[in-house]
Design a protein around this motif. Structure first.
Motif, PDB file in Angstrom:
ATOM      1  N   MET A   1      43.058  32.415  34.131  1.00 24.20           N
ATOM      2  CA  MET A   1      43.886  33.284  33.286  1.00 24.20           C
ATOM      3  C   MET A   1      44.516  34.405  34.100  1.00 24.20           C
ATOM      4  O   MET A   1      45.676  34.790  33.880  1.00 24.20           O
ATOM      5  N   SER A   2      43.748  34.940  35.049  1.00 22.62           N
ATOM      6  CA  SER A   2      44.274  36.021  35.883  1.00 22.62           C
ATOM      7  C   SER A   2      45.465  35.552  36.708  1.00 22.62           C
ATOM      8  O   SER A   2      46.473  36.258  36.839  1.00 22.62           O
TER       9      SER A   2
ATOM     10  N   LEU B   1      47.458  32.892  36.090  1.00 20.18           N
ATOM     11  CA  LEU B   1      48.589  32.498  35.253  1.00 20.18           C
ATOM     12  C   LEU B   1      49.284  33.690  34.602  1.00 20.18           C
ATOM     13  O   LEU B   1      50.514  33.743  34.519  1.00 20.18           O
ATOM     14  N   THR B   2      48.500  34.662  34.143  1.00 15.10           N
ATOM     15  CA  THR B   2      49.109  35.823  33.482  1.00 15.10           C
ATOM     16  C   THR B   2      49.791  36.766  34.467  1.00 15.10           C
ATOM     17  O   THR B   2      50.583  37.616  34.065  1.00 15.10           O
ATOM     18  N   SER B   3      49.480  36.613  35.754  1.00 15.50           N
ATOM     19  CA  SER B   3      50.153  37.448  36.762  1.00 15.50           C
ATOM     20  C   SER B   3      51.420  36.788  37.296  1.00 15.50           C
ATOM     21  O   SER B   3      52.062  37.303  38.210  1.00 15.50           O
ATOM     22  N   GLY B   4      51.773  35.637  36.719  1.00 19.15           N
ATOM     23  CA  GLY B   4      52.992  34.949  37.120  1.00 19.15           C
ATOM     24  C   GLY B   4      52.809  33.982  38.268  1.00 19.15           C
ATOM     25  O   GLY B   4      53.795  33.432  38.777  1.00 19.15           O
TER      26      GLY B   4
END
Length: 260
Positions: free
Chosen positions: A18-19, A21-24
Motif C-alpha cells: 500500500m505504501s 502504490l499510494t506513493s505513486g
C-alpha cells in the motif's frame, strides 16, 4: 495457530504494498533479485560463520514455533500442586510415588521423585535450578542466533547499496540511468531493514516471550516441589504459586485453591 504472527507477516506485506502504490510507485520498483542475494543470502552466510552448521540450520524449526500458541497450563499447575500437597499432608510423602508416572511434565516428575526419595531441599533446589539453567542456555542460544541474523541484515543491505553506487559512479557518462540506478542501489538498504524489523527480528522477540513464559512455569514447579518437601500447608503453597499469575488468571482459581 498464532494468528498474531500470521497477521503480522501478511499485514506487514500489505502495508508495504500500500505504501508503494499510494506513493505513486510500482511494485517492480522495489523488486530486485541481486538485492535479495546480498541481504538475505549474504547475512545468512555470515550467520553460518558464527556457529555449528546443524545449530544454525536449526533456527528455521525454532522460528516455526512462533506460529504456535503455547499454553503452559499455569492455572492447572497451581491446582495440581495444591492437590499433591494435600495428599502428602494427609497420607505422607511416600504416597506421592503412586501417581508419579501419570504426570505429564517430566520436570515436575523428576522433582517430586527427589522428594519421595527423601532428598534434602537444598539439593533438590540445586538440581532443578541447574536443569532450568541448561534449558535457558539452550533457548537463549537459539534466540541469539536469530537476533544475530536480524542484526546482520541492515549491514548487508548497506553493503549492497555501496556496491550499487560503485557501479553507478562507474557509468556517470550515462546520465539518464543515474536515477534508476540509484533507486536499485537503495533497494538493498530497504531489504536489510525489512529483514531486521519485519521478517526476522520480531520472531526473536516472540520466541523470547515464549521462553519467559516457560521459565516462569518451571520456577513455579520448583517452588511447589520445595513447598511440598518442606511440608507447607497447602494454602501457603497456593499463595506462593498464585503470586506468579496475572490478576485475571489468579482471580479465576483463587477461590478454589484457597478454600478453607
Amino acid at each position: 495457530m498464532d494468528l498474531a504472527t500470521i497477521i503480522g507477516l501478511i499485514g506487514g506485506a500489505g502495508m508495504i504494498v500500500m505504501s508503494v502504490l499510494t506513493s505513486g510507485g510500482k511494485m517492480g520498483d522495489i523488486i530486485d533479485i541481486p538485492s535479495v542475494f546480498m541481504t538475505i543470502g549474504g547475512s545468512f552466510m555470515a550467520l553460518l560463520i558464527c556457529g555449528p552448521l546443524k545449530k544454525t540450520l536449526g533456527i528455521f524449526g525454532v522460528m516455526g514455533k512462533a506460529f504456535k500458541i503455547r499454553d503452559y497450563g499455569e492455572k492447572t499447575l497451581v491446582q495440581n500442586m495444591v492437590a499433591l500437597s494435600e495428599k502428602a499432608r494427609r497420607e505422607g510423602i511416600l504416597a506421592l510415588e503412586e501417581g508419579l508416572e501419570d504426570l505429564d511434565d517430566p520436570f515436575m516428575k523428576s522433582g517430586l521423585r527427589l522428594v519421595v526419595d527423601g532428598t534434602d531441599g537444598a539439593v533438590i533446589r540445586s538440581i532443578m535450578e541447574s536443569e532450568l539453567d541448561q534449558l535457558e542456555a539452550r533457548h537463549m542460544g537459539m534466540i541469539t542466533i536469530i537476533n544475530n541474523w536480524a542484526g546482520y541484515g541492515p549491514g548487508f543491505g548497506m553493503m549492497g547499496t555501496v556496491l550499487g553506487l560503485i557501479g553507478m559512479l562507474n557509468n556517470l557518462e550515462d546520465k539518464s540511468s543515474l536515477g534508476p540506478n540509484m533507486a536499485v542501489a537503495l533497494v538493498t538498504t530497504l531489504y536489510g531493514s525489512m529483514l531486521a524489523n519485519w521478517l526476522i527480528g520480531p520472531f526473536g522477540q516472540k520466541l523470547l516471550a515464549h521462553h519467559n513464559a516457560e521459565v516462569q512455569v518451571k520456577e513455579m514447579i520448583i517452588e511447589g516441589v520445595l513447598s511440598i518437601q518442606a511440608g507447607d500447608n497447602p494454602r501457603i503453597l497456593a499463595m506462593k504459586l498464585l503470586t506468579y499469575l496475572d490478576p485475571v488468571s489468579r482471580k479465576a482459581i483463587e477461590a478454589d485453591v484457597l478454600k478453607d
